[in-house]
Design a protein around this motif. Structure first.
Motif, mmCIF file in Angstrom:
data_model
loop_
_atom_site.group_PDB
_atom_site.id
_atom_site.type_symbol
_atom_site.label_atom_id
_atom_site.label_comp_id
_atom_site.label_asym_id
_atom_site.label_seq_id
_atom_site.Cartn_x
_atom_site.Cartn_y
_atom_site.Cartn_z
ATOM 1 N N THR A 48 -5.953 -1.273 6.241
ATOM 2 C CA THR A 48 -5.748 -0.256 5.209
ATOM 3 C C THR A 48 -4.268 -0.095 4.883
ATOM 4 O OG1 THR A 48 -7.727 0.933 5.904
ATOM 5 C CG2 THR A 48 -6.115 2.165 4.624
ATOM 6 N N ARG A 50 -1.933 2.482 2.627
ATOM 7 C CA ARG A 50 -1.714 3.622 1.745
ATOM 8 C C ARG A 50 -0.395 3.412 0.991
ATOM 9 N NH1 ARG A 50 -5.453 7.413 2.339
ATOM 10 N NH2 ARG A 50 -6.751 7.333 4.215
ATOM 11 N N ARG A 51 -0.083 4.346 0.117
ATOM 12 C CA ARG A 51 1.064 4.162 -0.756
ATOM 13 C C ARG A 51 2.359 3.952 0.031
ATOM 14 N NH1 ARG A 51 1.432 4.631 -6.144
ATOM 15 N NH2 ARG A 51 -0.774 5.205 -6.171
ATOM 16 N N HIS A 58 1.458 -1.096 -4.442
ATOM 17 C CA HIS A 58 0.942 0.069 -5.153
ATOM 18 C C HIS A 58 1.633 0.243 -6.510
ATOM 19 C CE1 HIS A 58 -2.014 2.312 -2.750
ATOM 20 N NE2 HIS A 58 -1.440 1.764 -1.700
ATOM 21 N N ASP A 74 -5.794 5.043 -4.294
ATOM 22 C CA ASP A 74 -5.211 5.778 -3.171
ATOM 23 C C ASP A 74 -5.083 4.913 -1.929
ATOM 24 O OD1 ASP A 74 -5.233 8.460 -4.516
ATOM 25 O OD2 ASP A 74 -7.381 8.036 -4.571
ATOM 26 N N VAL A 75 -6.020 3.980 -1.765
ATOM 27 C CA VAL A 75 -6.056 3.146 -0.562
ATOM 28 C C VAL A 75 -6.362 1.710 -0.961
ATOM 29 C CG1 VAL A 75 -7.221 2.727 1.651
ATOM 30 C CG2 VAL A 75 -6.854 5.071 0.866
ATOM 31 N N GLN A 94 -11.529 9.771 -3.867
ATOM 32 C CA GLN A 94 -10.500 8.829 -3.425
ATOM 33 C C GLN A 94 -10.830 7.425 -3.926
ATOM 34 O OE1 GLN A 94 -10.377 7.533 0.781
ATOM 35 N NE2 GLN A 94 -8.274 8.288 0.807
#
Length: 334
Positions: A48, A50-51, A58, A74-75, A94
């Motif tokens: 995973t 994230r930003r 991203h 978001d992910v 999300q």
């Protein structure tokens, strides 16, 4: 139907019938629980981002999302599938992009932009199959079909049960067929619209080349299977996995780039004859390609610079190694 089961369960429990009603009520409540609407969850497998974990990747997705008239994700979940997809999870909506690293590695920079344009375009194209109501309906009907499935090699008593279930099972199949027919054209339209966003974001040429890359996905899988399952000293130990991981993705990209144009042309003809498609929800790949070529050629709205590409590569470096080592240790069965 779920609400009716809950009401029936409460009525049976209240009536009692010497304990039999309570037992029936519990059974109906269990059925209602299995049929309840569920919010989608992010994939459990994969790595995973994230930003804050991958700002360059991203930011690229944000640029492509702007072209598609939507917002970014978001992910990001990176796994070993030769595929990519988007989904919306949880009460807060999300957004999750699942990115198959083998597919990413076999694409050139602008083809990657086109891929992101296609996936993010699904948030803009109004595909009702991806909505909460239709998705819940499908899931509920499939659950009913599972409950009413006939018993294989039935005993005499099970034959009787199979016969009792015949009518409701046929009704369930009929409703599933109707729902599929009513929504399949919308799903196909959604893929064509998503392709148009791929063309706008990465350019028409890149989107067409992406279609060609999809035609050789089986060849890419063969390369991964060959390299990941290659015997190394008779066993897969950590040292061998690390050694093979250094070159796995380079070998994959090199094999894909070495495919000549005449082989692509052969794959296009074979794909058209066999109606090759990514999966049953997608239109035939050759029709998607023809539609892109029939539309006015579009330049790239998002151009991935060498610096941006290098920063994204650095962000994925650790996961590239980990996934390569996992494939070499466990083998590739995709």
């Amino acid at each position: 139907m779920t609400l009716a089961l809950i009401a029936l369960a409460v009525w049976c429990i209240v009536r009692g019938w010497g304990g039999l009603g309570v037992l029936l009520g519990i059974v109906f409540l269990i059925l209602a629980w299995t049929l309840r609407p569920r919010l989608a969850r992010p994939p459990e497998e994969g790595h995973t981002f994230r930003r804050e974990d991958a700002p360059a990747l991203h930011s690229l997705i944000d640029e492509v999302a702007e072209v598609a008239g939507t917002r970014g994700v978001d992910v990001i979940v990176v796994d070993t599938d030769i595929n990519a997809s988007v989904m919306t999870c949880g009460l807060r909506g999300q957004r999750v992009l699942t990115l198959g690293l083998p597919l990413w590695e076999m694409l050139r920079p602008q083809q990657r932009v086109a891929l992101l344009g296609h996936e993010l375009g699904h948030y803009s194209n109004g595909d009702t199959r991806r909505g909460f109501i239709i998705a819940t309906a499908y899931r509920s009907l499939l659950t009913w079909r599972y409950f009413l499935a006939p018993t294989a090699d039935p005993a005499p008593a099970e034959i009787a049960v199979n016969l009792v279930y015949l009518v409701p099972r046929s009704l369930i199949r009929g409703v599933l067929l109707i729902l599929d027919r009513l929504t399949s054209s919308v799903a196909r339209r959604g893929e064509y619209v998503a392709d148009s966003f791929a063309s706008r974001a990465g350019s028409t040429d890149a989107a067409v080349e992406l279609m060609d890359r999809l035609l050789i996905a089986e060849s890419a899988a063969t390369t991964l299977r060959r390299e990941a399952n290659k015997p190394r000293g008779g066993r897969r130990d950590p040292g061998q996995a690390e050694e093979g991981a250094e070159r796995l993705w380079e070998i994959l990209a090199g094999d894909v780039e070495s495919i000549p144009e005449r082989e692509y042309e052969r794959r296009r003809r074979v794909g058209a004859a066999r109606e090759h498609r990514v999966d049953s929800s997608h239109p035939p790949t050759y029709l998607r390609r023809e539609r892109l070529l029939a539309c006015p050629s579009a330049p790239a709205a998002v151009v991935m610079s060498d610096d941006h590409e290098r920063r994204i590569s650095d962000e994925l470096a650790v996961v590239r190694r980990r996934l390569a080592e996992e494939l070499i240790r466990n083998g590739f069965d995709g």
